[in-house]
Scaffold this active site. Structure first.
Site, PDB file in Angstrom:
ATOM      1  N   CYS B   1      -6.418  -6.533   2.016  1.00  0.00           N
ATOM      2  CA  CYS B   1      -5.368  -5.707   1.402  1.00  0.00           C
ATOM      3  C   CYS B   1      -5.174  -4.442   2.234  1.00  0.00           C
ATOM      4  O   CYS B   1      -6.094  -3.993   2.903  1.00  0.00           O
ATOM      5  CB  CYS B   1      -5.764  -5.293  -0.008  1.00  0.00           C
ATOM      6  SG  CYS B   1      -6.017  -6.667  -1.132  1.00  0.00           S
ATOM      7  N   THR B   2      -3.991  -3.900   2.131  1.00  0.00           N
ATOM      8  CA  THR B   2      -3.729  -2.579   2.688  1.00  0.00           C
ATOM      9  C   THR B   2      -2.921  -1.801   1.659  1.00  0.00           C
ATOM     10  O   THR B   2      -1.881  -2.279   1.208  1.00  0.00           O
ATOM     11  CB  THR B   2      -2.938  -2.666   4.008  1.00  0.00           C
ATOM     12  OG1 THR B   2      -3.660  -3.498   4.932  1.00  0.00           O
ATOM     13  CG2 THR B   2      -2.733  -1.287   4.609  1.00  0.00           C
ATOM     14  N   THR B 178      -7.804  -0.112   3.757  1.00  0.00           N
ATOM     15  CA  THR B 178      -7.779  -1.572   3.904  1.00  0.00           C
ATOM     16  C   THR B 178      -8.959  -2.098   3.086  1.00  0.00           C
ATOM     17  O   THR B 178      -8.906  -2.066   1.861  1.00  0.00           O
ATOM     18  CB  THR B 178      -7.822  -1.994   5.381  1.00  0.00           C
ATOM     19  OG1 THR B 178      -8.988  -1.467   6.014  1.00  0.00           O
ATOM     20  CG2 THR B 178      -6.583  -1.508   6.104  1.00  0.00           C
ATOM     21  N   ASN B 179     -10.004  -2.548   3.722  1.00  0.00           N
ATOM     22  CA  ASN B 179     -11.162  -3.036   2.967  1.00  0.00           C
ATOM     23  C   ASN B 179     -12.466  -2.526   3.559  1.00  0.00           C
ATOM     24  O   ASN B 179     -13.506  -3.193   3.467  1.00  0.00           O
ATOM     25  CB  ASN B 179     -11.171  -4.572   2.927  1.00  0.00           C
ATOM     26  CG  ASN B 179      -9.943  -5.138   2.260  1.00  0.00           C
ATOM     27  OD1 ASN B 179      -8.984  -5.512   2.942  1.00  0.00           O
ATOM     28  ND2 ASN B 179      -9.917  -5.159   0.950  1.00  0.00           N
ATOM     29  N   ARG B 192      -7.194  -3.697  10.493  1.00  0.00           N
ATOM     30  CA  ARG B 192      -5.803  -3.426  10.089  1.00  0.00           C
ATOM     31  C   ARG B 192      -5.571  -1.929   9.941  1.00  0.00           C
ATOM     32  O   ARG B 192      -4.453  -1.459   9.902  1.00  0.00           O
ATOM     33  CB  ARG B 192      -5.511  -4.135   8.759  1.00  0.00           C
ATOM     34  CG  ARG B 192      -5.363  -5.648   8.912  1.00  0.00           C
ATOM     35  CD  ARG B 192      -5.510  -6.368   7.599  1.00  0.00           C
ATOM     36  NE  ARG B 192      -6.906  -6.445   7.210  1.00  0.00           N
ATOM     37  CZ  ARG B 192      -7.395  -5.966   6.073  1.00  0.00           C
ATOM     38  NH1 ARG B 192      -6.617  -5.381   5.203  1.00  0.00           N
ATOM     39  NH2 ARG B 192      -8.693  -6.061   5.796  1.00  0.00           N
TER      40      ARG B 192
END
Lengths: 120, 254
Positions: B1-2, B178-179, B192
């Protein structure tokens, strides 16, 4: 797949908005919080039952692949105990979804906690 | 995810996210896609949660999931959730505690749903999400309506280990998650953060519109084979737009 190795170097994209799809292409459902919890998701669950079953079958296979059936057995056998600590409305909502989609409640519960399972 | 929360020079707050899900969940070698990701797309719906015939909040959901991973309470706050992986204090211990009957922690989805139903301010939402015991680690990304109302909360099971707030006056006009913990380098094969940050800086605060945030979130590898949807939110205007996303080849698997 057809992709180069990192570090990634694509230039920042421009002019993609608005995309060809419209946000209205995604269905909107009213979730009426004045209704009893078991009835709030009934229409949505009935409409999307086939897709939900499709996803849950994949989740079950994946969970079984790393737990050897242990977690699915646990959910099947000890479901009332597992649900006992959840908010009553949440349990009633999941029961309503299970009934409307004709999916076992344990599988709906597993689906609803899978995001956390996935992280570990 | 972002997830990104950005503030314009006029103090407008935008919140946007890519929902990526399904990592290592079955790779379809014929189509170069993730099995779980493909199964999620047909389930995407927008929920309009009402009380007394009035919208209380809106959420992007997967049919059958009653929690909130992406949501917006008009005029109040917005929230997105990103997965956080932690070897120390992973979700495993929280889940085992739950199974064994120790019910002190909250499942994230049920907690976020409760926050949207019962909390009415950005500050209170931030306080509740910062303090509740959880089942597993997570990132909460929240946005509001006023200048400075945007933050990434890096949560362990017990507490918030880092809060990254918007502070436009001192140069922090966006927060991006992000993660990975922001004080650590991301995994080099899953970075990312660097391209997203570069695109945000190229864009600049003055051009921080929902349209331009959409461009950032649809630049590869921010957009990747795990991306299920992109959501754009503006709490003040009550906007929540969601677009199902596909990443055409050449595209990275994550």
């Amino acid at each position: 797949g057809d992709f180069p190795p990192p570090p990634y170097s694509e230039t920042c994209r421009q002019g993609l908005y608005p995309p060809k799809e419209k946000p209205t292409d995604i269905a909107t459902y009213e979730v009426n919080l004045d209704l009893p919890p078991a009835k709030r998701w009934a229409q949505l669950a009935a409409d999307k039952a086939a897709e939900m079953k499709d996803l849950i079958s994949v989740i079950k296979k994946l969970v079984n692949s790393f737990s050897g059936g242990l977690i699915i057995d646990l959910v099947d056998k000890d479901l009332p105990k597992l649900l006992s600590g959840l908010p009553a409305d949440s349990v009633a909502e999941m029961q309503g979804i299970a009934q409307a989609a004709n999916i076992p409640l344990g599988e709906i519960f597993l689906y609803n906690v899978f995001y956390e399972f996935n992280a570990f | 995810c972002t997830s990104i929360v950005a503030e314009t020079p006029s103090g407008e707050i935008h919140h946007a996210r890519d929902m990526d899900f399904g990592l290592l969940m079955g790779w379809d070698t014929q189509n170069d896609t993730w099995l779980l990701t493909e199964k999620l797309r047909p389930l995407i719906v927008t929920g309009d949660f009402t009380r007394n015939n009035q919208t209380i909040f809106k959420a992007v959901s997967f049919a059958g999931y009653i929690g909130v991973l992406t949501g917006m309470k008009p005029q109040k706050f917005s929230l997105t959730v990103n997965e956080r992986y932690s070897v120390k204090g992973s979700g495993l211990s929280g889940i085992l505690k739950w199974i064994l009957g120790q019910r002190t922690g909250s499942w994230m989805g049920f907690l976020t749903r409760d926050v949207f139903e019962n909390v009415d301010t950005y500050a209170e939402a931030k306080a509740v999400l910062s303090s509740k015991l959880l089942i597993g680690p997570i990132y909460f990304i929240i946005g509001g309506v006023n200048s400075g109302e945007g933050a990434v909360l890096s949560r362990s099971i017990e507490k918030t280990i880092d809060t990254h707030d918007l502070d436009a006056k001192n140069g922090t006009w966006f927060v991006l998650e992000t993660n990975y913990d922001r004080w650590k380098a991301p995994l080099f094969i899953d970075d990312r953060r660097t391209p997203a940050t570069r695109c945000m800086n190229e864009m600049g605060a003055a051009n921080a519109t929902l349209a331009n945030l959409f461009n950032v979130l649809n630049t590869k590898p921010v957009l990747n084979k795990l991306t299920v949807y992109t959501s754009l939110m503006n709490v003040k205007a009550g906007i929540l737009e969601t677009y199902i996303r596909f990443c055409a080849d050449p595209c990275w698997p994550w």
